[in-house]
Design an enzyme around this catalytic site. Sequence first.
Site, PDB file in Angstrom:
ATOM      1  CB  SER A 166      -0.861  -0.001   1.269  1.00  0.00           C
ATOM      2  OG  SER A 166      -1.475   1.256   1.479  1.00  0.00           O
ATOM      3  CE1 TYR A 196      -5.159  -1.759   4.346  1.00  0.00           C
ATOM      4  CE2 TYR A 196      -3.886   0.253   4.051  1.00  0.00           C
ATOM      5  CZ  TYR A 196      -4.541  -0.840   3.509  1.00  0.00           C
ATOM      6  OH  TYR A 196      -4.555  -1.026   2.138  1.00  0.00           O
TER       7      TYR A 196
HETATM    8  P1  NAD Z   1     -11.658  -5.128  -1.423  1.00  0.00           P
HETATM    9  O1  NAD Z   1     -12.241  -4.878  -0.082  1.00  0.00           O
HETATM   10  O2  NAD Z   1     -12.514  -5.049  -2.624  1.00  0.00           O
HETATM   11  O3  NAD Z   1     -10.926  -6.534  -1.453  1.00  0.00           O
HETATM   12  C1  NAD Z   1     -10.414  -7.167  -0.321  1.00  0.00           C
HETATM   13  C2  NAD Z   1     -10.421  -8.652  -0.581  1.00  0.00           C
HETATM   14  O4  NAD Z   1      -9.899  -9.334   0.564  1.00  0.00           O
HETATM   15  C3  NAD Z   1     -11.840  -9.181  -0.796  1.00  0.00           C
HETATM   16  O5  NAD Z   1     -11.782 -10.133  -1.821  1.00  0.00           O
HETATM   17  C4  NAD Z   1     -12.164  -9.834   0.513  1.00  0.00           C
HETATM   18  O6  NAD Z   1     -13.118 -10.873   0.396  1.00  0.00           O
HETATM   19  C5  NAD Z   1     -10.792 -10.370   0.906  1.00  0.00           C
HETATM   20  N1  NAD Z   1     -10.710 -10.671   2.319  1.00  0.00           N
HETATM   21  C6  NAD Z   1     -10.829  -9.796   3.347  1.00  0.00           C
HETATM   22  N2  NAD Z   1     -10.765 -10.460   4.508  1.00  0.00           N
HETATM   23  C7  NAD Z   1     -10.608 -11.764   4.217  1.00  0.00           C
HETATM   24  C8  NAD Z   1     -10.491 -12.943   4.991  1.00  0.00           C
HETATM   25  N3  NAD Z   1     -10.556 -12.920   6.318  1.00  0.00           N
HETATM   26  N4  NAD Z   1     -10.343 -14.119   4.351  1.00  0.00           N
HETATM   27  C9  NAD Z   1     -10.294 -14.180   3.011  1.00  0.00           C
HETATM   28  N5  NAD Z   1     -10.406 -13.099   2.212  1.00  0.00           N
HETATM   29  C10 NAD Z   1     -10.559 -11.906   2.825  1.00  0.00           C
HETATM   30  O7  NAD Z   1     -10.490  -4.080  -1.547  1.00  0.00           O
HETATM   31  P2  NAD Z   1      -9.230  -4.022  -2.527  1.00  0.00           P
HETATM   32  O8  NAD Z   1      -8.912  -2.602  -2.656  1.00  0.00           O
HETATM   33  O9  NAD Z   1      -9.443  -4.817  -3.754  1.00  0.00           O
HETATM   34  O10 NAD Z   1      -8.115  -4.670  -1.607  1.00  0.00           O
HETATM   35  C11 NAD Z   1      -7.209  -5.640  -2.084  1.00  0.00           C
HETATM   36  C12 NAD Z   1      -5.859  -5.400  -1.447  1.00  0.00           C
HETATM   37  O11 NAD Z   1      -5.329  -4.174  -1.947  1.00  0.00           O
HETATM   38  C13 NAD Z   1      -5.900  -5.262   0.074  1.00  0.00           C
HETATM   39  O12 NAD Z   1      -4.768  -5.899   0.628  1.00  0.00           O
HETATM   40  C14 NAD Z   1      -5.819  -3.764   0.273  1.00  0.00           C
HETATM   41  O13 NAD Z   1      -5.285  -3.421   1.516  1.00  0.00           O
HETATM   42  C15 NAD Z   1      -4.892  -3.388  -0.867  1.00  0.00           C
HETATM   43  N6  NAD Z   1      -4.884  -1.984  -1.262  1.00  0.00           N
HETATM   44  C16 NAD Z   1      -5.991  -1.372  -1.746  1.00  0.00           C
HETATM   45  C17 NAD Z   1      -5.919  -0.044  -2.125  1.00  0.00           C
HETATM   46  C18 NAD Z   1      -7.090   0.708  -2.672  1.00  0.00           C
HETATM   47  O14 NAD Z   1      -6.995   1.919  -2.869  1.00  0.00           O
HETATM   48  N7  NAD Z   1      -8.208   0.076  -2.957  1.00  0.00           N
HETATM   49  C19 NAD Z   1      -4.730   0.652  -2.005  1.00  0.00           C
HETATM   50  C20 NAD Z   1      -3.619   0.007  -1.506  1.00  0.00           C
HETATM   51  C21 NAD Z   1      -3.710  -1.323  -1.138  1.00  0.00           C
END
Ligand code: NAD
Length: 253
Positions: free
Chosen positions: A145, A158
């Site tokens: 991130s 986080y």
């Molecule tokens: P999202 O909430 O759409 O996806 C998160 C995913 O993690 C989902 O598929 C959810 O089902 C899964 N998940 C959460 N808890 C879980 C558990 N206990 N067991 C199994 N699966 C679980 O959000 P996203 O943005 O697609 O996030 C994906 C990754 O990217 C994460 O690690 C997030 O921290 C990271 N991220 C996102 C952003 C952003 O701006 N969206 C930026 C930096 C990093």
Amino acid sequence: MILDMFSLKGRVAAVTGANTGLGQGVALALAEAGAKVALVGRSPMDDTLARFKAFGGDGFPVKADLANTAVCRKIIDETVAKYGGLDILVNNAGIIRRGDSIDFTEKDWDDVMNVNLKSLFFLSQAAAKVFIKQGRGGKIINIASLLSYQGGVRVPSYTSAKSGVIGLTRLLANEWAAKGICVNGIAPGYMVTNNTEALRKDPVRYQAILDRIPAGRWGVPADLAGAAVFLASPASDYLQGFTIAVDGGWLGR
Ligand code: NAD
């Protein structure tokens, strides 16, 4: 030929949190590049499977709640049983909890650390055991991130977990590089997914973030596709312990 180095034909991948958002985008990209993909998560994979079907991608769901590390071995075992091996692990699943540090609860600390850092480690360990046994190397891609590099506010668990992710990415690369296992990361910028829903619903925060992104737009899951395929493919075989920011220029500003 150089483009052949980006092909994932015949490779097997496991992507956590593949039902939505960035994990879904990465799973689709790896499948389009030729990989068979275990779609790992606690939620139904129907939408992702429908998208795979649309272009003939090969994927199957592995139900697992990564809040509990006991599932890590099972995820890898199920993938190997289905596809006969494993070449690529993408540790994408993640959650976020917002709250002032002064009142932040132990539960909000543990929940985030367990999914975002502890399971990432033990799933990597389970995958690396298979990679070493197979003797053909492997690729681990950790989704970090901007808060792996910056402090942020009101997201103490986080920021801690994601800062840990880039440290662990370096450590695992140091330990496993000589075994042909590449461990690298992708740090997404501000992307349109469930993770950022609260931020995007706040018009002031939304605009303030947008104004600071040099690319002039929020990212979308497809923006990770190129970096993911690169890090999963032989094209990145000498790249180790590094986290690539795919952030529209945010960190460079
Ligand atoms: P999202 O909430 O759409 O996806 C998160 C995913 O993690 C989902 O598929 C959810 O089902 C899964 N998940 C959460 N808890 C879980 C558990 N206990 N067991 C199994 N699966 C679980 O959000 P996203 O943005 O697609 O996030 C994906 C990754 O990217 C994460 O690690 C997030 O921290 C990271 N991220 C996102 C952003 C952003 O701006 N969206 C930026 C930096 C990093």
